[in-house]
Design a protein around this motif. Structure first.
Motif, PDB file in Angstrom:
ATOM      1  N   UNK A 268      35.227 -15.880   0.363  1.00  0.00           N
ATOM      2  CA  UNK A 268      34.932 -16.727  -0.785  1.00  0.00           C
ATOM      3  C   UNK A 268      36.203 -16.878  -1.610  1.00  0.00           C
ATOM      4  N   UNK A 269      36.646 -18.137  -1.792  1.00  0.00           N
ATOM      5  CA  UNK A 269      37.832 -18.438  -2.585  1.00  0.00           C
ATOM      6  C   UNK A 269      37.431 -19.064  -3.903  1.00  0.00           C
ATOM      7  N   UNK A 270      38.144 -18.713  -4.948  1.00  0.00           N
ATOM      8  CA  UNK A 270      38.064 -19.432  -6.215  1.00  0.00           C
ATOM      9  C   UNK A 270      39.422 -20.074  -6.423  1.00  0.00           C
ATOM     10  N   UNK A 271      39.410 -21.363  -6.671  1.00  0.00           N
ATOM     11  CA  UNK A 271      40.648 -22.081  -6.912  1.00  0.00           C
ATOM     12  C   UNK A 271      40.640 -22.533  -8.361  1.00  0.00           C
TER      13      UNK A 271
ATOM     14  N   UNK B  45      42.893 -29.176  -4.523  1.00  0.00           N
ATOM     15  CA  UNK B  45      41.982 -29.879  -3.625  1.00  0.00           C
ATOM     16  C   UNK B  45      42.386 -29.698  -2.167  1.00  0.00           C
ATOM     17  N   UNK B  46      43.686 -29.748  -1.886  1.00  0.00           N
ATOM     18  CA  UNK B  46      44.158 -29.579  -0.506  1.00  0.00           C
ATOM     19  C   UNK B  46      43.859 -28.167  -0.001  1.00  0.00           C
ATOM     20  N   UNK B  47      44.085 -27.158  -0.829  1.00  0.00           N
ATOM     21  CA  UNK B  47      43.803 -25.774  -0.430  1.00  0.00           C
ATOM     22  C   UNK B  47      42.300 -25.581  -0.244  1.00  0.00           C
ATOM     23  N   UNK B  48      41.503 -26.170  -1.126  1.00  0.00           N
ATOM     24  CA  UNK B  48      40.047 -26.092  -0.985  1.00  0.00           C
ATOM     25  C   UNK B  48      39.605 -26.710   0.334  1.00  0.00           C
ATOM     26  N   UNK B  49      40.198 -27.822   0.695  1.00  0.00           N
ATOM     27  CA  UNK B  49      39.868 -28.512   1.944  1.00  0.00           C
ATOM     28  C   UNK B  49      40.199 -27.649   3.163  1.00  0.00           C
ATOM     29  N   UNK B  50      41.351 -27.001   3.129  1.00  0.00           N
ATOM     30  CA  UNK B  50      41.752 -26.120   4.238  1.00  0.00           C
ATOM     31  C   UNK B  50      40.755 -24.977   4.379  1.00  0.00           C
ATOM     32  N   UNK B  51      40.423 -24.342   3.272  1.00  0.00           N
ATOM     33  CA  UNK B  51      39.490 -23.211   3.303  1.00  0.00           C
ATOM     34  C   UNK B  51      38.116 -23.653   3.805  1.00  0.00           C
TER      35      UNK B  51
ATOM     36  N   UNK C  96      43.117 -18.500  -6.185  1.00  0.00           N
ATOM     37  CA  UNK C  96      44.342 -19.283  -6.055  1.00  0.00           C
ATOM     38  C   UNK C  96      44.671 -19.899  -7.412  1.00  0.00           C
ATOM     39  N   UNK C  97      45.845 -19.595  -7.920  1.00  0.00           N
ATOM     40  CA  UNK C  97      46.307 -20.171  -9.182  1.00  0.00           C
ATOM     41  C   UNK C  97      46.983 -21.502  -8.892  1.00  0.00           C
ATOM     42  N   UNK C  98      46.179 -22.556  -8.796  1.00  0.00           N
ATOM     43  CA  UNK C  98      46.678 -23.899  -8.486  1.00  0.00           C
ATOM     44  C   UNK C  98      46.892 -24.676  -9.773  1.00  0.00           C
ATOM     45  N   UNK C  99      47.690 -24.091 -10.631  1.00  0.00           N
ATOM     46  CA  UNK C  99      48.014 -24.677 -11.937  1.00  0.00           C
ATOM     47  C   UNK C  99      49.532 -24.725 -12.056  1.00  0.00           C
ATOM     48  N   UNK C 100      50.047 -25.572 -12.946  1.00  0.00           N
ATOM     49  CA  UNK C 100      51.497 -25.574 -13.165  1.00  0.00           C
ATOM     50  C   UNK C 100      51.952 -24.233 -13.757  1.00  0.00           C
TER      51      UNK C 100
ATOM     52  N   UNK D  90      51.096 -32.647   2.930  1.00  0.00           N
ATOM     53  CA  UNK D  90      51.305 -31.980   4.223  1.00  0.00           C
ATOM     54  C   UNK D  90      50.241 -30.908   4.461  1.00  0.00           C
ATOM     55  N   UNK D  91      49.717 -30.317   3.389  1.00  0.00           N
ATOM     56  CA  UNK D  91      48.593 -29.385   3.552  1.00  0.00           C
ATOM     57  C   UNK D  91      47.367 -30.138   4.048  1.00  0.00           C
ATOM     58  N   UNK D  92      47.060 -31.263   3.394  1.00  0.00           N
ATOM     59  CA  UNK D  92      45.870 -32.039   3.753  1.00  0.00           C
ATOM     60  C   UNK D  92      45.981 -32.612   5.164  1.00  0.00           C
TER      61      UNK D  92
END
Length: 191
Positions: free
Chosen positions: A3-6, A14-20, A45-49, A116-118
């Protein structure tokens, strides 16, 4: 499955969520207005600036204790685009690890663009996620999520290597901002 929390709803989140999700993992995606929603993931995942990281830690630090925390930031000076803003012997990941001593901090995803992740590719090559950290099990868990989502993962070494990963991310960002490479391009790794 994991279970991931982004934390962050931008392109990278969004790209990391899609991969997971592609790998069969459950994903909780939280935006900056979701501060009252508890973090439920084993991996966060700290997907913030980079400038937003200190606020996230102030708001959610207790919730991050005992979790794997993944720093994807590139701490560059966004006003001048000419330098990293962390000390030369440190990294944003090291700062996060110091602020969250009960968490297992990793550096990953910062040397790739959302596109490139997506897409799962950088040119003709599979996208590779470099992972640095001091906890072998945490790195293995994240690598499993990355590979189950169709990408490659490479253990880049200890958390001290985050500095070099941030330098690569900085270089890639400045090249794209100056239109030397596209935002769907970047560096690939042949292993």
């Amino acid at each position: 499955m994991t279970n991931l929390s982004i934390l962050g709803t931008g392109n990278m989140g969004q790209a990391i969520a899609s991969i997971a999700a592609k790998g069969g993992h459950s994903v909780q995606q939280l935006g900056e207005n979701d501060v009252d929603t508890a973090v439920t993931g084993d991996i966060v995942v700290l997907a913030v600036p980079y400038p937003a990281v200190s606020n996230v830690i102030a708001q959610r630090g207790e919730q991050l204790a005992g979790k794997i925390v993944v720093d994807i930031t590139n701490p560059l000076n966004f006003e001048t685009f000419d330098s990293l803003v962390v000390p030369a012997d440190s990294s944003s990941a090291a700062e996060i690890a110091a602020a969250l001593p009960s968490s297992r901090v990793l550096k990953a995803f910062n040397t790739t663009f959302a596109g490139t992740l997506a897409a799962g590719t950088v040119g003709p090559m599979s996208t590779t996620v470099l992972i640095a950290g001091d906890d072998t099990d945490a790195k293995s868990t994240l690598a499993g999520i990355v590979t189950s989502g169709g990408l490659n993962a490479i253990d880049a070494g200890s958390l001290k290597r985050a500095r070099e990963l941030e330098a690569v991310g900085f270089l890639q960002l400045t090249l794209a901002a100056n239109e030397k490479v596209s935002w769907t391009g970047g560096f690939g790794v042949v292993a």
